[in-house]
Enzyme design. Sequence first.
Site, PDB file in Angstrom:
ATOM      1  CG  HIS A  70      -1.972   1.040   1.167  1.00  0.00           C
ATOM      2  ND1 HIS A  70      -1.713   2.361   1.438  1.00  0.00           N
ATOM      3  CD2 HIS A  70      -3.270   0.968   0.803  1.00  0.00           C
ATOM      4  CE1 HIS A  70      -2.834   3.057   1.268  1.00  0.00           C
ATOM      5  NE2 HIS A  70      -3.793   2.229   0.881  1.00  0.00           N
ATOM      6  CD  GLU A  92      -5.862   1.196  -2.624  1.00  0.00           C
ATOM      7  OE1 GLU A  92      -6.980   0.781  -2.358  1.00  0.00           O
ATOM      8  OE2 GLU A  92      -5.045   1.578  -1.764  1.00  0.00           O
TER       9      GLU A  92
HETATM   10  P1  13P Z   1     -10.072   5.617   1.073  1.00  0.00           P
HETATM   11  O1  13P Z   1     -11.198   4.818   0.460  1.00  0.00           O
HETATM   12  O2  13P Z   1     -10.376   6.058   2.470  1.00  0.00           O
HETATM   13  O3  13P Z   1      -9.616   6.741   0.174  1.00  0.00           O
HETATM   14  O4  13P Z   1      -8.828   4.612   1.225  1.00  0.00           O
HETATM   15  C1  13P Z   1      -8.500   3.792   0.142  1.00  0.00           C
HETATM   16  C2  13P Z   1      -7.438   2.855   0.526  1.00  0.00           C
HETATM   17  O5  13P Z   1      -6.300   3.237   0.714  1.00  0.00           O
HETATM   18  C3  13P Z   1      -7.792   1.438   0.674  1.00  0.00           C
HETATM   19  O6  13P Z   1      -6.658   0.690   0.933  1.00  0.00           O
END
Ligand code: 13P
Length: 253
Positions: free
Chosen positions: A98, A170
């Site tokens: 992440h 992401e």
């Molecule tokens: P948010 O949905 O709070 O933006 O976070 C996304 C995330 O990092 C999931 O791992």
Amino acid sequence: MSTLWVGTSWKMTKTLAEGRAWARGLREHLAGRTPAGVQPFVIPSFTATTAVAEELGEDSPVLLGVQNAHWEDAGAWTGEVSVPQAKDAGARIVEIGHSERREHFGETVETTRRKVAAALRHGLTPLLCIGESAAVKEAGGSSGFILEQAGGALDGLTADELSRVVIAYEPIWAIGETGRPATVEELVDPFAALGAEYSGKVTGLLYGGSVNLDNAAGLLGIEHVTGLFVGRTAWQLEGYLELLRIAAEHAGS
Ligand code: 13P
């Protein structure tokens, strides 16, 4: 159509009581049935892993994960948790790479590669997170950057191993309180690039970053997107249940 994976990481939130209540509520809602076409998953913090496993119960349709795991099976690695330990606690998914871990805890392409291998070695699903910064995006480098992150972490895997991996795209600029929701238009090219490389070869290609109840359906409509990885919107059980409903509707359409 592929099964849509819809899950949440709680990041560093929730007490045991809060985690238990969320998981108990989810179990009661699902009553042992997987929503058609949807694979739910939840990734609590380490302290809540066994409590959530207990509340979900045996044979739960919900997959349980951990937010990180070390690449070694055991040893002198103070503060770390290994894949066998995570598995022992009930986890079946290991989140890896992440952006918050890359930024604050020194996660690199090499450490993500080792962790993916460790998860696969023990039969867990690696959930590999990739994503570029706002600066990389502004310079027009999004697709190249994320393909490099993914390619590095998945380097050397056999087709069978690759087929057990889930990738979550992401973009850093879209995550969390400081992020802004991505538009569908902004995500078409990165998913086209990921799809060209990985579609049909991995278990799933998820989107994450400011997913909410208003944008979820549109995000699931992007070509090659086969799920959502959600933070804040799913931390309240009602939000997560609504996302499952939206996904089930999309899967059935
Ligand atoms: P948010 O949905 O709070 O933006 O976070 C996304 C995330 O990092 C999931 O791992």
